[in-house]
Write an enzyme that holds these catalytic residues in place. Sequence first.
Site, short mmCIF file in Angstrom:
data_model
loop_
_atom_site.label_atom_id
_atom_site.label_comp_id
_atom_site.label_asym_id
_atom_site.label_seq_id
_atom_site.Cartn_x
_atom_site.Cartn_y
_atom_site.Cartn_z
N THR A 64 0.80 -1.22 0.00
CA THR A 64 0.00 0.00 0.00
C THR A 64 0.82 1.26 0.00
O THR A 64 1.98 1.26 0.40
CB THR A 64 -0.86 -0.01 1.29
OG1 THR A 64 -1.73 -1.12 1.23
CG2 THR A 64 -1.66 1.24 1.50
N ASP A 84 -4.03 4.77 -1.68
CA ASP A 84 -4.28 4.20 -3.00
C ASP A 84 -5.39 3.16 -2.83
O ASP A 84 -5.90 2.99 -1.72
CB ASP A 84 -3.01 3.56 -3.58
CG ASP A 84 -2.63 2.29 -2.86
OD1 ASP A 84 -2.56 2.34 -1.62
OD2 ASP A 84 -2.46 1.25 -3.51
N ARG A 123 -5.31 -0.28 -4.32
CA ARG A 123 -4.98 -1.62 -4.81
C ARG A 123 -4.78 -2.58 -3.65
O ARG A 123 -4.12 -2.25 -2.68
CB ARG A 123 -3.68 -1.56 -5.65
CG ARG A 123 -3.15 -2.94 -6.04
CD ARG A 123 -1.87 -2.86 -6.83
NE ARG A 123 -2.13 -2.51 -8.22
CZ ARG A 123 -1.18 -2.46 -9.16
NH1 ARG A 123 0.08 -2.73 -8.85
NH2 ARG A 123 -1.49 -2.14 -10.40
N LYS A 169 -9.16 2.01 1.77
CA LYS A 169 -8.15 1.86 2.82
C LYS A 169 -8.24 2.95 3.88
O LYS A 169 -7.49 2.93 4.84
CB LYS A 169 -6.75 1.87 2.20
CG LYS A 169 -6.52 0.71 1.25
CD LYS A 169 -5.14 0.73 0.66
CE LYS A 169 -5.03 -0.32 -0.42
NZ LYS A 169 -3.69 -0.35 -1.01
N GLY A 184 -0.96 -3.28 5.41
CA GLY A 184 -0.60 -4.57 6.00
C GLY A 184 -1.60 -5.62 5.56
O GLY A 184 -2.12 -5.56 4.45
N SER A 222 4.20 -0.11 1.60
CA SER A 222 5.33 -0.38 0.70
C SER A 222 5.68 0.84 -0.16
O SER A 222 6.82 0.96 -0.61
CB SER A 222 5.01 -1.57 -0.19
OG SER A 222 3.82 -1.36 -0.90
N ASP A 278 5.69 2.18 -6.99
CA ASP A 278 5.68 0.99 -6.14
C ASP A 278 4.69 0.00 -6.74
O ASP A 278 3.52 0.34 -6.95
CB ASP A 278 5.27 1.38 -4.72
CG ASP A 278 4.99 0.16 -3.87
OD1 ASP A 278 5.76 -0.82 -3.98
OD2 ASP A 278 4.00 0.16 -3.11
N SER A 336 1.36 -0.81 -4.91
CA SER A 336 0.30 0.19 -4.89
C SER A 336 -0.17 0.48 -6.31
O SER A 336 0.60 0.34 -7.25
CB SER A 336 0.81 1.49 -4.26
OG SER A 336 1.54 1.22 -3.09
#
Lengths: 267, 223
Positions: free
Chosen positions: A34, A50, A52, A66, A80, A162, A199, A202
């Site tokens: 994330t 984000d 995803r 999220k 997580g 991440s 990343d 994400s």
Amino acid sequence: MENSGGFSFDLCKRNGWLVEKGIVKPPSFTKTGTTIVGLVFQDGVILGADTRATAGSIVCDKNCEKIHYMAPNIYCCGAGTAADTEAVTDMVSSQLQLHRYHTGRESRVITALTLLKKHLFGYQGYVSAALVLGGVDCTGPHLHTIYPHGSTDTLPFATMGSGSLAAMSVFESKYKEGLTRDEGIKIVTEAICAGIFNDLGSGSNVDVCVLTKGHKEYLRNNLMPNPRTYVSAKGYSFSKKTEVLMTKVTPLKERVEVIEAGDAMEE
Amino acid sequence: MKKEHASFNPYDNNGGTCVAIAGADYCVIAADTRMSSGYNILTRDYSKVCKLADKCLLASSGFQADVKALQKVLGARHLIYQHQHNKQMSCPAMAQLLSNTLYYKRFFPYYAFNVLGGLDDEGKGVVYTYDAVGSYEKVGYSSQGSGSTLIMPFLDNQLKSPSPLLLPPQDAVTPLSEAEAVDLVKTTFVSAAERDIYTGDKLEIVILNADGIRREYMDLRKD
């Protein structure tokens, strides 16, 4: 093993042993690899995320949420294991609601922070939730990060997940004190986009939540920077359909007779 | 506590997806141009398709350092072949050479997942698909790499291949026209990029037919 109180981690040891011996494979979880962020601006706090959700290298949800509700004046971004972030925010938001019924006052951000970190510390990092908690209460705007082991930070701007490094590079170069609402949203969106594009954990869209004194604004899919790049002109057909072999309708038998009692209950 | 010493891992997976489709008089070979490692994108513009001979193209995903080494070996072997025979290697010959080259390193393999596409001596499209240690098969279409598990069932549904056990052997080429095959390839990659994090950025499509080689590019998701 004798426990003098508190939590028991016997099953964690057992599971570790089973994995080590190769008897079982541990189950895999939906990790929200994330990018989540938050910042304090002149009138409150802005949170961003984000959308995803991944399981390994496969995207399992292209547009998940999220930014979780904690209280009317407090929201929380989660990174997580999806189930852990969802469960931990739900449990704490329930406790906050009960606390509000009891006290008759608005929830404070530090209350949410303490409840979250107590829960996470108790589980010694096994509940893998990395959170960005933001809200505005009677003492002003607050922004905190919470790590899976229960440690917390209090910051003017924060990133997690991440994509946190990509997002932090935007904050470190552009954040300043006393940002306006629009400037704040722009920087938050830009930070999330940095995570989305740089990343692989994400992706998809940007969600934003603006919290000010006595007011909240949840901007779901504030930016959608990843449209489909190609749609075939002719479409695709799948020849073999499921065949209907037999059609027979059996109505359920009435086991209970319902009698209209009129206004018998009205007395 | 078990004692473990630090070990060096010579392999990485740079992701990416390759697809090849053979038709009656053409062959389409395509791959995305993203190269990644873990959660990082190393570059958004790296070609995975390599021209080995006039009528032979190789698309490879996996560990790009090994792929590069493999391409270099095949290129050198092909140069020697040209000096000795004064002609380009045929696609079936190159397919066997690739298999031998991969099996030569059976116990320290090239971490490369290859699809070889081209035209045979009669100008018909051919596709060969490989594993990392040289097992190969002539097919009508194939997909390799990180998005192959998403793409292969769709291709199977659209282009059912004849069983290799049939007698007399059936032609493996697909019934599509060249334009239809290119359209199908675009659709598969756009869909794979939606769900596979290692597939994206750009699609490179190489089309091989009697006129020669043509390249097409199309944008994919960049997230």
